[in-house]
Design a protein around this motif. Structure first.
Motif, PDB file in Angstrom:
ATOM      1  N   ASP A 173      37.798  44.056  40.676  1.00 58.77           N
ATOM      2  CA  ASP A 173      37.823  42.787  39.961  1.00 58.77           C
ATOM      3  C   ASP A 173      37.127  41.736  40.830  1.00 58.77           C
ATOM      4  O   ASP A 173      36.462  42.077  41.805  1.00 58.77           O
ATOM      5  CB  ASP A 173      39.256  42.387  39.608  1.00 58.77           C
ATOM      6  CG  ASP A 173      40.162  42.272  40.836  1.00 58.77           C
ATOM      7  OD1 ASP A 173      39.639  42.055  41.961  1.00 58.77           O
ATOM      8  OD2 ASP A 173      41.392  42.381  40.683  1.00 58.77           O
ATOM      9  N   GLY A 174      37.310  40.474  40.508  1.00 62.02           N
ATOM     10  CA  GLY A 174      36.575  39.435  41.225  1.00 62.02           C
ATOM     11  C   GLY A 174      37.264  38.895  42.467  1.00 62.02           C
ATOM     12  O   GLY A 174      36.838  37.861  42.999  1.00 62.02           O
ATOM     13  N   THR A 190      37.964  37.872  45.975  1.00 64.91           N
ATOM     14  CA  THR A 190      36.981  37.644  47.040  1.00 64.91           C
ATOM     15  C   THR A 190      37.237  38.478  48.295  1.00 64.91           C
ATOM     16  O   THR A 190      36.335  38.645  49.113  1.00 64.91           O
ATOM     17  CB  THR A 190      36.942  36.161  47.429  1.00 64.91           C
ATOM     18  OG1 THR A 190      38.272  35.731  47.805  1.00 64.91           O
ATOM     19  CG2 THR A 190      36.463  35.312  46.257  1.00 64.91           C
ATOM     20  N   PHE A 205      31.379  44.950  39.506  1.00 70.55           N
ATOM     21  CA  PHE A 205      32.431  44.082  38.994  1.00 70.55           C
ATOM     22  C   PHE A 205      32.808  44.413  37.552  1.00 70.55           C
ATOM     23  O   PHE A 205      32.192  45.280  36.915  1.00 70.55           O
ATOM     24  CB  PHE A 205      32.029  42.618  39.165  1.00 70.55           C
ATOM     25  CG  PHE A 205      31.919  42.224  40.609  1.00 70.55           C
ATOM     26  CD1 PHE A 205      33.038  42.210  41.421  1.00 70.55           C
ATOM     27  CD2 PHE A 205      30.681  41.915  41.181  1.00 70.55           C
ATOM     28  CE1 PHE A 205      32.948  41.884  42.770  1.00 70.55           C
ATOM     29  CE2 PHE A 205      30.580  41.580  42.517  1.00 70.55           C
ATOM     30  CZ  PHE A 205      31.716  41.560  43.314  1.00 70.55           C
ATOM     31  N   TYR A 231      32.401  31.737  36.575  1.00 70.97           N
ATOM     32  CA  TYR A 231      32.949  33.001  37.076  1.00 70.97           C
ATOM     33  C   TYR A 231      32.026  34.158  36.706  1.00 70.97           C
ATOM     34  O   TYR A 231      31.695  35.012  37.539  1.00 70.97           O
ATOM     35  CB  TYR A 231      34.343  33.225  36.495  1.00 70.97           C
ATOM     36  CG  TYR A 231      34.963  34.553  36.847  1.00 70.97           C
ATOM     37  CD1 TYR A 231      35.774  34.693  37.963  1.00 70.97           C
ATOM     38  CD2 TYR A 231      34.742  35.690  36.061  1.00 70.97           C
ATOM     39  CE1 TYR A 231      36.351  35.908  38.305  1.00 70.97           C
ATOM     40  CE2 TYR A 231      35.309  36.917  36.381  1.00 70.97           C
ATOM     41  CZ  TYR A 231      36.106  37.015  37.502  1.00 70.97           C
ATOM     42  OH  TYR A 231      36.668  38.238  37.839  1.00 70.97           O
ATOM     43  N   TYR A 249      29.449  36.620  39.388  1.00 74.76           N
ATOM     44  CA  TYR A 249      29.534  38.064  39.598  1.00 74.76           C
ATOM     45  C   TYR A 249      28.479  38.842  38.804  1.00 74.76           C
ATOM     46  O   TYR A 249      28.575  40.061  38.670  1.00 74.76           O
ATOM     47  CB  TYR A 249      30.939  38.556  39.217  1.00 74.76           C
ATOM     48  CG  TYR A 249      32.003  38.008  40.136  1.00 74.76           C
ATOM     49  CD1 TYR A 249      32.140  38.487  41.437  1.00 74.76           C
ATOM     50  CD2 TYR A 249      32.856  36.985  39.726  1.00 74.76           C
ATOM     51  CE1 TYR A 249      33.095  37.979  42.292  1.00 74.76           C
ATOM     52  CE2 TYR A 249      33.813  36.466  40.571  1.00 74.76           C
ATOM     53  CZ  TYR A 249      33.930  36.964  41.861  1.00 74.76           C
ATOM     54  OH  TYR A 249      34.873  36.449  42.714  1.00 74.76           O
TER      55      TYR A 249
END
Length: 299
Positions: A87-88, A90, A108, A192, A196
């Motif tokens: 997922d995103g 970090t 992603f 967002y 990504y």
């Protein structure tokens, strides 16, 4: 713990793949001496090649860590090289640090991108979010049609049908970002997705890659549901034991193997002196094949 060697073999087997999924979820652990519960994490490393007909069996290995920092992902993934779908969060960016020297490509998740827009669209006032959702749904519709096909065929269809839709979505995304404030909820959602983007489009270049990381999220769901009955582990060693059991049980479920019977036979084999050099024979898929061969009647 008797099952640790089997768990270690499972984790090693997963890391021999060139494409895996990773995610994490909270794990509450009793803090000795303080009478309180502290928050740790179960990190899930999963393989599921069934959507493109891969030969390796699906599986998942959970590892307990006291935190969510990216260094834990680095430690767990030592020895793995290839594509990692996440997922995103970090923290995974630490894997890209040259000092880490990890030969890992991050992919992603479109489901997380779609979720950002869905949260806006369900209020019924975000026209832009609805437009984006409609375009993403069209791409997912193609994915549903090619699920189970060989990777090469999936790639051919994606390049012919999905790539143009993704290009249209990117044009829409760039234009939509100019129409809203970057600090508005819609602006944040679009930001967002743009952030990504390079990792979102990698599925167009590799037929083995999924559009999202739902495969690993599904393996985590039973742990999340289990928190109601098991609110915390008594200590960190207990949390890791929990992770070991969850790894073997969920891997059995992914492979269509009855977990209780598998664990009973595996523990019996270990007690009876199963050789460490042949520990791979006790992994769920291998054990199931061995049992099937033993039950097969002689001709």
């Amino acid at each position: 713990y008797e099952l640790t060697p089997v768990y270690d073999a499972l984790l090693k087997n997963l890391k021999q793949s060139t494409k895996l999924f990773m995610d994490e979820t909270t794990a509450s652990v009793l803090d000795p001496g303080k009478g309180k519960v502290k928050k740790g994490y179960f990190w899930a490393l999963a393989r599921d090649d069934r959507p493109w007909g891969g030969d390796d069996p699906p599986g998942v290995a959970f590892t307990y860590a006291p935190g969510r920092a990216g260094k834990h992902a680095v430690d767990i993934l030592k020895g793995f090289e290839g594509t990692l779908q996440v997922d995103g969060y970090t923290g995974y960016n630490r894997l890209l640090d040259p000092k880490v020297r990890a030969d890992i490509k991050l992919v992603f998740c479109w489901a997380h991108a779609r979720r950002k827009l869905f949260e806006l669209a369900k209020n019924g006032t975000a026209t832009i979010a609805n437009e984006g959702l409609s375009q993403i749904t069209a791409i997912y519709r193609i994915e549903a049609q090619i699920r189970g096909l060989p990777a090469a065929e999936r790639l051919t269809v994606r390049q012919a049908q999905s790539a143009p839709l993704v290009a249209e979505f990117k044009s829409w995304l760039d234009q939509a970002r100019l129409q809203v404030s970057t600090k508005s909820p819609t602006g944040e959602a679009l930001k967002y997705i743009a952030k990504y983007w390079d990792g979102l489009v990698l599925f167009l270049a590799d037929g083995r890659i999924e559009m999202d990381s739902n495969a690993v999220e599904r393996t985590i769901r039973p742990i999340a549901l289990g928190r109601k009955n098991s609110p915390f582990a008594g200590h960190e060693a207990g949390a890791q034991n929990w992770a070991i059991l969850a790894s073997l049980i969920e891997t059995c479920k992914l492979d269509g193997i009855e977990p209780q019977g598998y664990l009973t036979k595996t523990l019996t084999a270990i007690v009876n002196g199963h050789r460490q050099s042949r520990i791979g024979e006790l992994l769920p898929r291998a054990a199931a094949r061995s049992n099937a061969a033993q039950k097969r009647p002689e001709r």
